[in-house]
Design an enzyme around this catalytic site. Sequence first.
Site, PDB file in Angstrom:
ATOM      1  N   GLU A 118    -113.869  89.898  -7.247  1.00 12.28           N
ATOM      2  CA  GLU A 118    -114.671  88.730  -6.864  1.00 12.28           C
ATOM      3  C   GLU A 118    -114.580  87.677  -7.966  1.00 12.28           C
ATOM      4  O   GLU A 118    -114.661  87.997  -9.151  1.00 12.28           O
ATOM      5  CB  GLU A 118    -116.131  89.137  -6.646  1.00 12.28           C
ATOM      6  CG  GLU A 118    -116.986  87.977  -6.181  1.00 12.28           C
ATOM      7  CD  GLU A 118    -118.342  88.428  -5.692  1.00 12.28           C
ATOM      8  OE1 GLU A 118    -118.402  89.295  -4.801  1.00 12.28           O
ATOM      9  OE2 GLU A 118    -119.343  87.919  -6.221  1.00 12.28           O
ATOM     10  N   HIS A 166    -116.688  83.578   0.843  1.00  9.76           N
ATOM     11  CA  HIS A 166    -118.116  83.780   1.113  1.00  9.76           C
ATOM     12  C   HIS A 166    -118.650  82.534   1.820  1.00  9.76           C
ATOM     13  O   HIS A 166    -118.196  81.417   1.554  1.00  9.76           O
ATOM     14  CB  HIS A 166    -118.896  83.992  -0.184  1.00  9.76           C
ATOM     15  CG  HIS A 166    -118.492  85.229  -0.926  1.00  9.76           C
ATOM     16  ND1 HIS A 166    -119.301  85.835  -1.855  1.00  9.76           N
ATOM     17  CD2 HIS A 166    -117.369  85.983  -0.880  1.00  9.76           C
ATOM     18  CE1 HIS A 166    -118.691  86.908  -2.347  1.00  9.76           C
ATOM     19  NE2 HIS A 166    -117.507  87.015  -1.775  1.00  9.76           N
ATOM     20  N   GLY A 209    -127.638  83.822   1.700  1.00 10.08           N
ATOM     21  CA  GLY A 209    -127.807  82.984   0.509  1.00 10.08           C
ATOM     22  C   GLY A 209    -129.267  82.972   0.085  1.00 10.08           C
ATOM     23  O   GLY A 209    -130.133  83.513   0.787  1.00 10.08           O
ATOM     24  N   ASP A 210    -129.520  82.392  -1.066  1.00 11.39           N
ATOM     25  CA  ASP A 210    -130.900  82.303  -1.557  1.00 11.39           C
ATOM     26  C   ASP A 210    -131.450  80.916  -1.295  1.00 11.39           C
ATOM     27  O   ASP A 210    -130.728  79.923  -1.401  1.00 11.39           O
ATOM     28  CB  ASP A 210    -130.948  82.646  -3.053  1.00 11.39           C
ATOM     29  CG  ASP A 210    -130.696  84.136  -3.272  1.00 11.39           C
ATOM     30  OD1 ASP A 210    -131.237  84.940  -2.486  1.00 11.39           O
ATOM     31  OD2 ASP A 210    -129.945  84.476  -4.187  1.00 11.39           O
ATOM     32  N   LYS A 261    -126.494  93.741  11.201  1.00 12.73           N
ATOM     33  CA  LYS A 261    -125.302  92.970  10.802  1.00 12.73           C
ATOM     34  C   LYS A 261    -124.042  93.625  11.368  1.00 12.73           C
ATOM     35  O   LYS A 261    -123.122  92.936  11.791  1.00 12.73           O
ATOM     36  CB  LYS A 261    -125.238  92.840   9.280  1.00 12.73           C
ATOM     37  CG  LYS A 261    -126.364  91.967   8.728  1.00 12.73           C
ATOM     38  CD  LYS A 261    -126.068  91.431   7.330  1.00 12.73           C
ATOM     39  CE  LYS A 261    -126.688  92.236   6.250  1.00 12.73           C
ATOM     40  NZ  LYS A 261    -126.700  91.558   4.944  1.00 12.73           N
ATOM     41  N   GLN A 279    -124.300  95.020  -3.453  1.00 13.30           N
ATOM     42  CA  GLN A 279    -124.821  94.408  -4.674  1.00 13.30           C
ATOM     43  C   GLN A 279    -124.461  95.341  -5.829  1.00 13.30           C
ATOM     44  O   GLN A 279    -124.286  96.553  -5.626  1.00 13.30           O
ATOM     45  CB  GLN A 279    -126.351  94.301  -4.533  1.00 13.30           C
ATOM     46  CG  GLN A 279    -127.085  93.727  -5.703  1.00 13.30           C
ATOM     47  CD  GLN A 279    -126.691  92.290  -5.925  1.00 13.30           C
ATOM     48  OE1 GLN A 279    -125.657  92.052  -6.549  1.00 13.30           O
ATOM     49  NE2 GLN A 279    -127.465  91.356  -5.424  1.00 13.30           N
TER      50      GLN A 279
END
Length: 280
Positions: free
Chosen positions: A16, A77, A108-109, A161, A172
């Site tokens: 990533e 992403h 997302g945040d 999902k 994570q």
Amino acid sequence: MKIAEIFQQKKPISFEIFPPKGELSTESFHATLSALSKLSPDYISVTCSAGGSGGRERTAVLAGSIRKDYGIESCAHLTCINSDEQMLCEDVQRLHDAGVENVLALRGDVIPGSTARVFRYASQLMRRLQAEGFCMGGACYPEGHIECADPEEDLRHLYEKQEAGASFFVTQLFFDNTCFYRFLEKARGIGVHIPITPGVMPILSKAQIERMIFTCGASLPSDIIRILYRYENDPDSLRKAGIDYAVRQIRDLQAHGADGIHIYTMNRPQIATDILEGLR
Ligand code: FAD
């Protein structure tokens, strides 16, 4: 190539990266990509700023460049929580224009002050993207998403999902593999059958770890606490011990049959190089 097809052939090793701030086509960034590509990852994913505007086009451009210029599969992403319908349409068009086939679809945040909210959850974004032909992945959280008080409920949303079209999940970061194994067992138990790739981030500094714990709630095993205590004032030894820990963590995950390994490179090819050398 769709990442789902890669999973049919092997357990991928993926990296990533995040788009650089400032000028995009900086020499140093392409040096990063060039160095990473020499390690022959199965794909490289490119993060996306959660902001509804500013910098998001870079994700598509870079994901396209990884495929075209470096011959490596990519995954862009895409977040939705701070976007409105028009922003989302623009994002999707940019991904198509760049020739991107794989998308990690994320909520997302929330950005304070943002009211756009085309969707509230990643599963809604996935349903919206189904008609676009992307191979979709999603995020998952071995220790539970930080906003969700009930891990069982979080798992039910993970299942949603998969139902919404996800073909794979990436976790994570976590430091305690037993958390991942417990999570995996529960996810499989409720019918999540698609690949779940563990995401590994080596510790490089105490400040980095403090930030990570605060933002994602990862728990710290005593081995990590000992490393941080022992090498607090010795950055080189701390880095080396962090890489060693990540190598041991990955070896254990592979021995348990993990669906690939995703390395958070933090745009530092030497980290990925040291980890892969340590694994040999
Ligand atoms: P969701 O799956 O929507 O879940 C968010 C929360 O809502 C969870 O608590 C969940 O339990 C809950 N929830 C879900 N569905 C429902 C429902 N129907 N009803 C009630 N509650 C529900 N962020 C970025 O900004 N850019 C990135 O590039 C990025 N890349 C990431 C890559 C990985 C591998 C991971 C693990 C995270 C990444 N993130 C990124 C962070 C991510 O955006 C945040 O963790 C975010 O808070 C949640 O995103 P999500 O897609 O998991 O959300």
